[in-house]
Design an enzyme around this catalytic site. Structure first.
Site, PDB file in Angstrom:
ATOM      1  N   HIS A 125       1.051  -1.334  -0.067  1.00 63.39           N
ATOM      2  CA  HIS A 125       0.091  -0.101  -0.592  1.00 63.39           C
ATOM      3  C   HIS A 125       0.402   1.133   0.183  1.00 63.39           C
ATOM      4  O   HIS A 125       0.766   2.142  -0.448  1.00 63.39           O
ATOM      5  CB  HIS A 125      -0.738   0.057   1.086  1.00 63.39           C
ATOM      6  CG  HIS A 125      -1.573   0.538   1.451  1.00 63.39           C
ATOM      7  ND1 HIS A 125      -3.177   1.354   1.482  1.00 63.39           N
ATOM      8  CD2 HIS A 125      -1.451   2.440   1.847  1.00 63.39           C
ATOM      9  CE1 HIS A 125      -3.574   2.123   1.177  1.00 63.39           C
ATOM     10  NE2 HIS A 125      -2.549   3.496   1.922  1.00 63.39           N
ATOM     11  N   GLU A 126       2.312   1.352   1.064  1.00 68.23           N
ATOM     12  CA  GLU A 126       2.560   2.939   1.270  1.00 68.23           C
ATOM     13  C   GLU A 126       3.384   2.646  -0.332  1.00 68.23           C
ATOM     14  O   GLU A 126       3.337   3.524  -0.766  1.00 68.23           O
ATOM     15  CB  GLU A 126       3.521   2.302   2.314  1.00 68.23           C
ATOM     16  CG  GLU A 126       2.593   1.976   3.534  1.00 68.23           C
ATOM     17  CD  GLU A 126       1.642   3.529   3.744  1.00 68.23           C
ATOM     18  OE1 GLU A 126       1.977   4.970   2.971  1.00 68.23           O
ATOM     19  OE2 GLU A 126       0.727   3.525   4.468  1.00 68.23           O
ATOM     20  N   HIS A 129       2.125   4.143  -3.178  1.00 68.25           N
ATOM     21  CA  HIS A 129       1.287   5.681  -3.010  1.00 68.25           C
ATOM     22  C   HIS A 129       2.940   6.354  -3.185  1.00 68.25           C
ATOM     23  O   HIS A 129       2.732   6.910  -3.861  1.00 68.25           O
ATOM     24  CB  HIS A 129       1.845   6.227  -1.243  1.00 68.25           C
ATOM     25  CG  HIS A 129       0.334   5.859  -0.369  1.00 68.25           C
ATOM     26  ND1 HIS A 129      -1.014   6.688  -1.342  1.00 68.25           N
ATOM     27  CD2 HIS A 129      -0.123   5.556   0.394  1.00 68.25           C
ATOM     28  CE1 HIS A 129      -2.285   6.302  -0.635  1.00 68.25           C
ATOM     29  NE2 HIS A 129      -1.481   6.013   0.893  1.00 68.25           N
ATOM     30  N   GLU A 179      -6.056   6.517  -1.353  1.00 69.17           N
ATOM     31  CA  GLU A 179      -6.001   5.527  -0.657  1.00 69.17           C
ATOM     32  C   GLU A 179      -6.612   4.122  -1.326  1.00 69.17           C
ATOM     33  O   GLU A 179      -6.240   3.143  -0.989  1.00 69.17           O
ATOM     34  CB  GLU A 179      -6.875   5.631   0.633  1.00 69.17           C
ATOM     35  CG  GLU A 179      -6.150   6.963   1.244  1.00 69.17           C
ATOM     36  CD  GLU A 179      -4.592   6.500   1.970  1.00 69.17           C
ATOM     37  OE1 GLU A 179      -4.356   5.416   2.076  1.00 69.17           O
ATOM     38  OE2 GLU A 179      -3.934   7.634   1.507  1.00 69.17           O
ATOM     39  N   ASP A 183      -4.871   1.013  -1.706  1.00 69.59           N
ATOM     40  CA  ASP A 183      -5.375  -0.656  -1.556  1.00 69.59           C
ATOM     41  C   ASP A 183      -5.765  -1.792  -2.340  1.00 69.59           C
ATOM     42  O   ASP A 183      -4.738  -2.723  -1.884  1.00 69.59           O
ATOM     43  CB  ASP A 183      -6.907  -0.201  -0.689  1.00 69.59           C
ATOM     44  CG  ASP A 183      -6.577   0.234   0.256  1.00 69.59           C
ATOM     45  OD1 ASP A 183      -5.487   0.369   1.424  1.00 69.59           O
ATOM     46  OD2 ASP A 183      -8.098   0.719   0.670  1.00 69.59           O
TER      47      ASP A 183
END
Length: 298
Positions: A125-126, A129, A179, A183
Protein backbone atom coordinates in the site's frame (compact mmCIF):
# COMPACT_ATOMS: atom_id res chain seq x y z
CA UNK A 1 3.13 1.82 -18.37
CA UNK A 2 5.57 2.12 -21.25
CA UNK A 3 9.25 1.14 -21.12
CA UNK A 4 10.63 4.61 -20.33
CA UNK A 5 8.24 5.05 -17.40
CA UNK A 6 9.02 1.53 -16.16
CA UNK A 7 12.75 2.23 -16.17
CA UNK A 8 12.29 5.44 -14.19
CA UNK A 9 9.97 3.62 -11.78
CA UNK A 10 12.62 0.98 -11.11
CA UNK A 11 15.25 3.68 -10.57
CA UNK A 12 12.96 5.44 -8.11
CA UNK A 13 12.22 2.18 -6.32
CA UNK A 14 15.90 1.22 -6.06
CA UNK A 15 16.73 4.62 -4.56
CA UNK A 16 13.93 4.60 -2.00
CA UNK A 17 15.32 5.30 1.45
CA UNK A 18 13.98 2.70 3.89
CA UNK A 19 13.76 3.26 7.63
CA UNK A 20 12.93 -0.15 9.10
CA UNK A 21 12.34 -0.31 12.84
CA UNK A 22 14.18 2.91 13.68
CA UNK A 23 16.94 4.98 12.10
CA UNK A 24 20.21 3.09 11.74
CA UNK A 25 22.03 6.04 13.30
CA UNK A 26 20.52 5.06 16.66
CA UNK A 27 22.39 1.75 16.56
CA UNK A 28 25.74 3.48 16.34
CA UNK A 29 25.09 6.30 18.77
CA UNK A 30 22.49 5.82 21.51
CA UNK A 31 23.05 9.42 22.60
CA UNK A 32 20.77 10.38 19.71
CA UNK A 33 17.88 8.82 21.61
CA UNK A 34 18.83 10.75 24.74
CA UNK A 35 18.90 13.94 22.67
CA UNK A 36 15.56 13.09 21.11
CA UNK A 37 13.80 12.90 24.47
CA UNK A 38 16.03 15.26 26.45
CA UNK A 39 13.38 17.97 26.69
CA UNK A 40 10.62 15.60 27.81
CA UNK A 41 10.17 15.80 31.57
CA UNK A 42 7.65 13.78 33.57
CA UNK A 43 5.98 16.30 35.86
CA UNK A 44 3.77 15.93 38.90
CA UNK A 45 0.79 16.96 36.79
CA UNK A 46 -0.10 15.22 33.55
CA UNK A 47 -0.53 18.59 31.86
CA UNK A 48 3.06 19.52 32.69
CA UNK A 49 4.30 16.34 31.03
CA UNK A 50 2.24 17.01 27.88
CA UNK A 51 3.61 20.55 27.76
CA UNK A 52 7.21 19.33 27.72
CA UNK A 53 6.32 16.81 24.98
CA UNK A 54 4.93 19.64 22.86
CA UNK A 55 8.07 21.67 23.50
CA UNK A 56 10.23 18.71 22.51
CA UNK A 57 8.31 18.23 19.25
CA UNK A 58 8.67 21.91 18.45
CA UNK A 59 12.42 21.71 19.07
CA UNK A 60 12.73 18.67 16.78
CA UNK A 61 10.83 20.46 14.00
CA UNK A 62 13.10 23.47 14.33
CA UNK A 63 16.16 21.22 13.97
CA UNK A 64 14.82 20.01 10.63
CA UNK A 65 14.89 23.54 9.26
CA UNK A 66 18.67 23.63 9.54
CA UNK A 67 19.13 20.38 7.62
CA UNK A 68 19.22 20.53 3.84
CA UNK A 69 18.56 16.81 3.28
CA UNK A 70 15.82 15.30 5.41
CA UNK A 71 16.55 11.86 3.95
CA UNK A 72 19.74 11.75 6.02
CA UNK A 73 18.18 13.16 9.15
CA UNK A 74 17.80 10.65 12.04
CA UNK A 75 15.12 12.89 13.54
CA UNK A 76 12.92 12.55 10.47
CA UNK A 77 10.31 11.43 11.28
CA UNK A 78 10.48 11.42 15.10
CA UNK A 79 7.50 9.12 15.80
CA UNK A 80 8.92 5.60 16.14
CA UNK A 81 5.91 4.24 18.05
CA UNK A 82 3.21 4.59 15.38
CA UNK A 83 1.53 1.28 14.49
CA UNK A 84 1.47 2.22 10.85
CA UNK A 85 3.87 2.61 7.94
CA UNK A 86 4.36 5.99 6.32
CA UNK A 87 5.65 7.08 2.95
CA UNK A 88 6.96 10.50 1.90
CA UNK A 89 6.66 10.56 -1.92
CA UNK A 90 8.33 13.94 -2.33
CA UNK A 91 11.53 12.66 -0.68
CA UNK A 92 11.12 9.00 -1.79
CA UNK A 93 11.31 7.83 1.81
CA UNK A 94 9.40 5.02 3.55
CA UNK A 95 9.23 4.44 7.30
CA UNK A 96 8.29 1.10 8.89
CA UNK A 97 8.29 1.78 12.65
CA UNK A 98 9.29 -0.89 15.14
CA UNK A 99 5.80 -0.71 16.63
CA UNK A 100 4.36 -2.13 13.38
CA UNK A 101 6.81 -5.04 13.33
CA UNK A 102 4.88 -6.79 16.11
CA UNK A 103 1.99 -9.29 16.31
CA UNK A 104 -0.65 -9.40 14.93
CA UNK A 105 0.87 -7.65 11.87
CA UNK A 106 4.22 -9.45 11.88
CA UNK A 107 5.49 -12.66 13.48
CA UNK A 108 9.23 -13.15 13.35
CA UNK A 109 9.06 -16.88 14.06
CA UNK A 110 5.66 -17.74 12.60
CA UNK A 111 4.28 -18.89 9.27
CA UNK A 112 5.19 -16.58 6.41
CA UNK A 113 1.65 -16.37 5.08
CA UNK A 114 0.60 -14.08 7.96
CA UNK A 115 3.49 -11.72 7.32
CA UNK A 116 2.78 -11.49 3.59
CA UNK A 117 -1.00 -11.13 3.96
CA UNK A 118 -0.83 -8.47 6.67
CA UNK A 119 2.46 -6.59 6.79
CA UNK A 120 3.07 -7.25 3.09
CA UNK A 121 -0.21 -5.63 2.11
CA UNK A 122 0.59 -2.58 4.27
CA UNK A 123 4.01 -2.17 2.66
CA UNK A 124 2.55 -2.70 -0.81
CA UNK A 125 0.00 0.00 0.00
CA UNK A 126 2.70 2.49 1.01
CA UNK A 127 4.93 1.75 -1.97
CA UNK A 128 1.95 2.24 -4.28
CA UNK A 129 1.69 5.77 -2.88
CA UNK A 130 5.26 6.42 -4.05
CA UNK A 131 4.07 6.01 -7.63
CA UNK A 132 0.60 7.52 -7.20
CA UNK A 133 0.04 10.90 -8.83
CA UNK A 134 -2.76 11.59 -6.36
CA UNK A 135 -0.45 11.61 -3.36
CA UNK A 136 2.21 14.24 -3.50
CA UNK A 137 4.24 13.69 -6.66
CA UNK A 138 5.23 17.17 -7.74
CA UNK A 139 6.65 16.42 -11.17
CA UNK A 140 5.56 14.31 -14.11
CA UNK A 141 8.08 11.49 -14.45
CA UNK A 142 5.71 9.46 -16.63
CA UNK A 143 5.49 9.79 -20.38
CA UNK A 144 2.34 11.43 -21.70
CA UNK A 145 1.08 8.07 -22.99
CA UNK A 146 1.41 6.46 -19.55
CA UNK A 147 -0.13 9.48 -17.84
CA UNK A 148 -3.15 9.42 -20.17
CA UNK A 149 -3.73 5.71 -19.58
CA UNK A 150 -3.48 6.22 -15.83
CA UNK A 151 -5.99 9.06 -15.89
CA UNK A 152 -8.44 6.93 -17.86
CA UNK A 153 -8.12 3.94 -15.55
CA UNK A 154 -8.32 5.82 -12.28
CA UNK A 155 -11.86 6.95 -13.01
CA UNK A 156 -12.98 3.33 -13.26
CA UNK A 157 -11.87 3.03 -9.63
CA UNK A 158 -13.82 6.16 -8.68
CA UNK A 159 -16.98 4.79 -10.28
CA UNK A 160 -16.47 1.35 -8.75
CA UNK A 161 -16.26 2.58 -5.16
CA UNK A 162 -19.19 4.90 -5.69
CA UNK A 163 -21.20 1.94 -6.96
CA UNK A 164 -20.55 -0.28 -3.91
CA UNK A 165 -21.28 2.55 -1.50
CA UNK A 166 -24.35 2.13 0.71
CA UNK A 167 -26.48 4.51 2.75
CA UNK A 168 -24.84 3.35 5.99
CA UNK A 169 -21.32 3.19 4.54
CA UNK A 170 -21.03 6.12 2.18
CA UNK A 171 -17.89 6.26 0.03
CA UNK A 172 -16.79 9.22 -2.04
CA UNK A 173 -14.87 7.48 -4.81
CA UNK A 174 -13.03 10.61 -5.90
CA UNK A 175 -12.09 11.75 -2.39
CA UNK A 176 -10.81 8.27 -1.43
CA UNK A 177 -9.15 7.58 -4.80
CA UNK A 178 -5.54 7.73 -3.61
CA UNK A 179 -6.10 5.36 -0.69
CA UNK A 180 -8.29 3.01 -2.73
CA UNK A 181 -5.58 2.86 -5.40
CA UNK A 182 -3.01 2.02 -2.73
CA UNK A 183 -5.28 -0.63 -1.18
CA UNK A 184 -5.71 -2.38 -4.52
CA UNK A 185 -2.02 -2.10 -5.35
CA UNK A 186 -1.00 -3.22 -1.87
CA UNK A 187 -2.92 -6.50 -1.94
CA UNK A 188 -1.78 -7.24 -5.47
CA UNK A 189 1.87 -6.61 -4.58
CA UNK A 190 1.62 -8.72 -1.42
CA UNK A 191 -0.07 -11.56 -3.30
CA UNK A 192 2.56 -11.61 -6.05
CA UNK A 193 5.38 -11.42 -3.50
CA UNK A 194 3.82 -14.31 -1.57
CA UNK A 195 3.60 -16.42 -4.72
CA UNK A 196 7.17 -15.61 -5.63
CA UNK A 197 8.11 -16.88 -2.17
CA UNK A 198 6.12 -20.10 -2.65
CA UNK A 199 7.56 -20.63 -6.12
CA UNK A 200 11.12 -20.01 -4.93
CA UNK A 201 11.03 -22.11 -1.76
CA UNK A 202 8.35 -24.73 -2.35
CA UNK A 203 7.00 -23.66 1.06
CA UNK A 204 3.56 -25.02 1.96
CA UNK A 205 1.41 -24.36 4.98
CA UNK A 206 -1.60 -25.95 6.64
CA UNK A 207 -3.03 -24.34 9.76
CA UNK A 208 -4.59 -26.47 12.53
CA UNK A 209 -8.35 -26.57 12.09
CA UNK A 210 -8.07 -24.95 8.66
CA UNK A 211 -6.56 -27.84 6.73
CA UNK A 212 -9.30 -27.66 4.10
CA UNK A 213 -8.10 -24.21 3.00
CA UNK A 214 -5.44 -23.80 0.35
CA UNK A 215 -2.53 -21.41 0.73
CA UNK A 216 -4.33 -18.92 -1.51
CA UNK A 217 -7.56 -19.08 0.45
CA UNK A 218 -5.66 -18.58 3.70
CA UNK A 219 -3.83 -15.58 2.24
CA UNK A 220 -7.06 -13.73 1.44
CA UNK A 221 -8.73 -14.79 4.69
CA UNK A 222 -5.82 -13.63 6.87
CA UNK A 223 -5.56 -10.41 4.89
CA UNK A 224 -9.23 -9.65 5.53
CA UNK A 225 -8.79 -10.24 9.26
CA UNK A 226 -6.31 -7.35 9.35
CA UNK A 227 -9.21 -4.91 9.36
CA UNK A 228 -11.18 -6.91 11.95
CA UNK A 229 -8.49 -6.30 14.57
CA UNK A 230 -8.35 -2.52 14.06
CA UNK A 231 -10.68 0.08 15.50
CA UNK A 232 -12.68 1.95 12.90
CA UNK A 233 -12.12 5.70 12.91
CA UNK A 234 -15.33 7.67 13.45
CA UNK A 235 -14.80 9.64 10.24
CA UNK A 236 -12.02 9.67 7.69
CA UNK A 237 -12.58 11.55 4.47
CA UNK A 238 -9.67 9.97 2.56
CA UNK A 239 -10.12 6.28 3.46
CA UNK A 240 -13.03 3.97 2.68
CA UNK A 241 -14.66 2.21 5.68
CA UNK A 242 -12.70 -0.86 6.77
CA UNK A 243 -15.26 -3.27 5.26
CA UNK A 244 -14.68 -1.81 1.80
CA UNK A 245 -10.92 -1.68 2.22
CA UNK A 246 -11.25 -5.46 2.06
CA UNK A 247 -14.18 -5.88 -0.30
CA UNK A 248 -12.95 -3.36 -2.88
CA UNK A 249 -9.55 -4.95 -3.64
CA UNK A 250 -10.96 -8.48 -3.29
CA UNK A 251 -13.83 -7.84 -5.72
CA UNK A 252 -11.28 -6.44 -8.19
CA UNK A 253 -8.95 -9.45 -7.93
CA UNK A 254 -9.27 -12.42 -10.28
CA UNK A 255 -6.86 -14.22 -7.95
CA UNK A 256 -9.33 -13.98 -5.05
CA UNK A 257 -12.31 -15.18 -7.09
CA UNK A 258 -10.25 -18.07 -8.50
CA UNK A 259 -9.11 -19.13 -5.01
CA UNK A 260 -12.69 -19.25 -3.72
CA UNK A 261 -14.28 -20.30 -7.03
CA UNK A 262 -16.64 -17.32 -7.05
CA UNK A 263 -18.83 -17.49 -10.18
CA UNK A 264 -18.50 -14.59 -12.58
CA UNK A 265 -21.25 -12.13 -11.73
CA UNK A 266 -21.43 -13.09 -8.04
CA UNK A 267 -21.08 -10.32 -5.41
CA UNK A 268 -17.35 -10.93 -4.89
CA UNK A 269 -16.60 -11.48 -8.59
CA UNK A 270 -18.39 -8.75 -10.55
CA UNK A 271 -18.34 -8.92 -14.32
CA UNK A 272 -16.89 -5.41 -14.60
CA UNK A 273 -13.78 -4.84 -12.50
CA UNK A 274 -12.06 -1.56 -11.87
CA UNK A 275 -8.56 -0.71 -13.04
CA UNK A 276 -7.23 -4.16 -13.88
CA UNK A 277 -7.96 -7.84 -13.68
CA UNK A 278 -5.08 -9.58 -11.91
CA UNK A 279 -3.73 -12.66 -13.61
CA UNK A 280 -2.85 -15.89 -11.88
CA UNK A 281 0.95 -16.07 -11.97
CA UNK A 282 1.28 -19.87 -12.01
CA UNK A 283 -2.04 -21.02 -13.49
CA UNK A 284 -5.46 -21.64 -12.03
CA UNK A 285 -4.88 -25.39 -11.73
CA UNK A 286 -2.81 -24.89 -8.57
CA UNK A 287 -5.80 -23.53 -6.66
CA UNK A 288 -8.36 -25.74 -4.92
CA UNK A 289 -11.92 -24.33 -4.91
CA UNK A 290 -14.38 -24.55 -2.03
CA UNK A 291 -18.15 -24.14 -1.89
CA UNK A 292 -19.67 -21.22 -3.78
CA UNK A 293 -21.40 -19.83 -0.69
CA UNK A 294 -17.99 -18.78 0.61
CA UNK A 295 -18.02 -16.06 -2.03
CA UNK A 296 -20.32 -14.13 0.31
CA UNK A 297 -18.29 -14.48 3.50
CA UNK A 298 -17.35 -10.80 3.53
Amino acid sequence: MDRDSQEFAMTRLNHTLRNVGYPEEFLGDWRLIDDLYAKVQVGVKFYDTLRTIDQSNSWINLQKLSRTNARNDPYFPPDLTSVNAKVYPDSNYIVIPAALLQPPMFYANSCEIVNYARLGAVLGHEFTHVFDFEDGIFFNWWTNATRNKYNAKKYTLVDFYNSISTKNDSIDGRQTLSENTADNGGYRAAYLAYHNFLHRTGYRIKLPGLEAFTEDQLFWLIGAQTWCIRKEAPFDAVHAPFRYRVMGPYMNSANFSAAYNCPLGSPMNPRIKAWYNSQLPFGASSFVAIAKQNCHFL
